[in-house]
Design a protein around this motif. Structure first.
Motif, PDB file in Angstrom:
ATOM      1  N   ARG A  64     -32.565  30.141 -59.189  1.00  0.00           N
ATOM      2  CA  ARG A  64     -32.152  31.483 -59.621  1.00  0.00           C
ATOM      3  C   ARG A  64     -30.649  31.721 -59.422  1.00  0.00           C
ATOM      4  O   ARG A  64     -30.190  32.852 -59.437  1.00  0.00           O
ATOM      5  CB  ARG A  64     -32.942  32.544 -58.850  1.00  0.00           C
ATOM      6  CG  ARG A  64     -34.435  32.531 -59.139  1.00  0.00           C
ATOM      7  CD  ARG A  64     -35.118  33.747 -58.517  1.00  0.00           C
ATOM      8  NE  ARG A  64     -36.543  33.793 -58.831  1.00  0.00           N
ATOM      9  CZ  ARG A  64     -37.311  34.864 -58.638  1.00  0.00           C
ATOM     10  NH1 ARG A  64     -36.786  35.971 -58.122  1.00  0.00           N
ATOM     11  NH2 ARG A  64     -38.587  34.835 -58.953  1.00  0.00           N
ATOM     12  N   GLN A  65     -29.891  30.646 -59.217  1.00  0.00           N
ATOM     13  CA  GLN A  65     -28.453  30.740 -58.980  1.00  0.00           C
ATOM     14  C   GLN A  65     -28.122  31.623 -57.775  1.00  0.00           C
ATOM     15  O   GLN A  65     -27.152  32.385 -57.756  1.00  0.00           O
ATOM     16  CB  GLN A  65     -27.696  31.260 -60.212  1.00  0.00           C
ATOM     17  CG  GLN A  65     -27.614  30.276 -61.374  1.00  0.00           C
ATOM     18  CD  GLN A  65     -28.909  30.202 -62.155  1.00  0.00           C
ATOM     19  OE1 GLN A  65     -29.436  31.223 -62.589  1.00  0.00           O
ATOM     20  NE2 GLN A  65     -29.427  28.998 -62.347  1.00  0.00           N
ATOM     21  N   SER A  66     -28.991  31.537 -56.763  1.00  0.00           N
ATOM     22  CA  SER A  66     -28.800  32.282 -55.521  1.00  0.00           C
ATOM     23  C   SER A  66     -28.513  31.297 -54.397  1.00  0.00           C
ATOM     24  O   SER A  66     -28.728  30.094 -54.530  1.00  0.00           O
ATOM     25  CB  SER A  66     -30.051  33.098 -55.178  1.00  0.00           C
ATOM     26  OG  SER A  66     -30.374  34.003 -56.214  1.00  0.00           O
ATOM     27  N   THR A  67     -28.040  31.824 -53.281  1.00  0.00           N
ATOM     28  CA  THR A  67     -27.827  30.999 -52.098  1.00  0.00           C
ATOM     29  C   THR A  67     -28.873  31.353 -51.053  1.00  0.00           C
ATOM     30  O   THR A  67     -29.510  32.407 -51.112  1.00  0.00           O
ATOM     31  CB  THR A  67     -26.406  31.197 -51.527  1.00  0.00           C
ATOM     32  OG1 THR A  67     -26.123  32.600 -51.431  1.00  0.00           O
ATOM     33  CG2 THR A  67     -25.369  30.544 -52.420  1.00  0.00           C
ATOM     34  N   TRP A  68     -29.060  30.473 -50.076  1.00  0.00           N
ATOM     35  CA  TRP A  68     -30.119  30.628 -49.076  1.00  0.00           C
ATOM     36  C   TRP A  68     -29.607  30.143 -47.728  1.00  0.00           C
ATOM     37  O   TRP A  68     -28.838  29.183 -47.647  1.00  0.00           O
ATOM     38  CB  TRP A  68     -31.332  29.809 -49.514  1.00  0.00           C
ATOM     39  CG  TRP A  68     -32.490  29.790 -48.552  1.00  0.00           C
ATOM     40  CD1 TRP A  68     -33.564  30.635 -48.536  1.00  0.00           C
ATOM     41  CD2 TRP A  68     -32.700  28.875 -47.465  1.00  0.00           C
ATOM     42  NE1 TRP A  68     -34.429  30.308 -47.508  1.00  0.00           N
ATOM     43  CE2 TRP A  68     -33.915  29.225 -46.833  1.00  0.00           C
ATOM     44  CE3 TRP A  68     -31.965  27.799 -46.948  1.00  0.00           C
ATOM     45  CZ2 TRP A  68     -34.426  28.542 -45.727  1.00  0.00           C
ATOM     46  CZ3 TRP A  68     -32.466  27.113 -45.848  1.00  0.00           C
ATOM     47  CH2 TRP A  68     -33.687  27.481 -45.263  1.00  0.00           C
ATOM     48  N   GLU A  69     -30.036  30.808 -46.658  1.00  0.00           N
ATOM     49  CA  GLU A  69     -29.756  30.295 -45.320  1.00  0.00           C
ATOM     50  C   GLU A  69     -30.875  30.701 -44.365  1.00  0.00           C
ATOM     51  O   GLU A  69     -31.592  31.676 -44.600  1.00  0.00           O
ATOM     52  CB  GLU A  69     -28.411  30.788 -44.782  1.00  0.00           C
ATOM     53  CG  GLU A  69     -28.327  32.263 -44.468  1.00  0.00           C
ATOM     54  CD  GLU A  69     -27.010  32.641 -43.797  1.00  0.00           C
ATOM     55  OE1 GLU A  69     -26.624  31.973 -42.813  1.00  0.00           O
ATOM     56  OE2 GLU A  69     -26.369  33.607 -44.264  1.00  0.00           O
TER      57      GLU A  69
END
Length: 265
Positions: A157-162
């Motif tokens: 989804r063209q998102s970042t994650w941490e």
């Protein structure tokens, strides 16, 4: 991207609130409904906390989520925060829709926090997913597989994650943010944006002698407002980044007010 590594000094843009729904049909802001709520019984610590910026109660399902909430509430990059955010397969959703049914919760993956960030230089909206664990250094095989799945879905989804746990958030920040929150917890923070911006510009230009209550009393008298409203403006200003506190000092109404050195550079 890591939330704790975003540079300080940023101010939330005045017109950065997200539109009614995101690209996947999930609502933003006041009308958002989390997939899981704190009313459902569970083994962990749960809380329902009022957010002045979201203008709704936020459902938090662990001690780590409570810590994350207070830090993110005062992170000026965050313009929307959606807890227990549902991620589902579009084909399964359409099948249920054609059958006149609702997609069952068990078919959805929930993300602890789905953040909408306003990023410089053009203040574009960016989606950032945060997974909260009790101890991210000790993960089961199931935790690792879920983390990989969340990361891949975010990337699609063209998102970042941490991944974070409660120990990642500085204790001094959380202590001070929790104290500030009590000043404006039932406020509509966005309605005070302009007033808080003006109020914040006054603070470094005038004396900080005495306690924070003394400082707020002088400003309230000068502006013709109540002392309680001055404290609301102070908390609102910090939440939007108009003011940055020095978190090496304990914030309290009966202690001195210490601002970050960036206000004097």
């Amino acid at each position: 991207m890591k939330i704790l590594e975003l540079p300080k000094g940023f101010v939330t843009p005045a017109s950065s609130r997200p539109i009614w729904r995101d690209d996947f049909g999930v609502r933003h802001g006041q009308t958002y409904k989390p997939l899981h709520t704190s009313q459902k019984p569970g083994l962990g610590l749960r809380a329902q906390v009022q957010s002045p910026k979201l203008e709704r109660s936020v459902h938090l399902l662990s001690r780590g989520e409570i810590a994350a909430f207070f830090y993110l509430l005062y992170c000026p990059y965050v313009v929307d925060m959606r807890e227990q955010y549902p991620v589902y397969d579009s084909e399964a959703f359409m099948r249920a829709l054609r059958q006149g049914k609702r997609l069952h919760k068990s078919k959805c993956l929930t993300i602890d926090f789905h953040l909408t960030l306003a990023l410089p230089p053009d203040f574009r909206h960016h989606s950032h997913w945060v997974s909260i664990k009790f101890d991210k250094t000790v993960l089961s095989q199931q935790d690792i597989q879920r983390a990989e799945r969340e990361f891949n879905l975010a990337d699609d989804r063209q998102s970042t994650w941490e991944m974070m746990d409660s120990r990642d958030f500085p204790a001094g920040h959380l202590r001070n943010f929790a104290a500030l929150w009590t000043h404006f917890k039932f406020t509509r923070a966005w309605d005070l944006y302009s007033e808080a911006s003006y109020f914040a510009r006054r603070i470094p230009q005038r004396s900080l002698r005495g306690t924070t209550h003394d400082v707020m009393t002088r400003h309230a008298r000068s502006l013709g407002i109540g002392v309680d409203h001055a404290f609301r403006l102070l908390s609102t200003a910090v939440s939007f980044g108009h003011l940055w506190l020095d978190h090496s000092f304990h914030y309290s109404a009966d202690r001195a007010l210490h601002l970050d050195s960036l206000h004097y550079e």
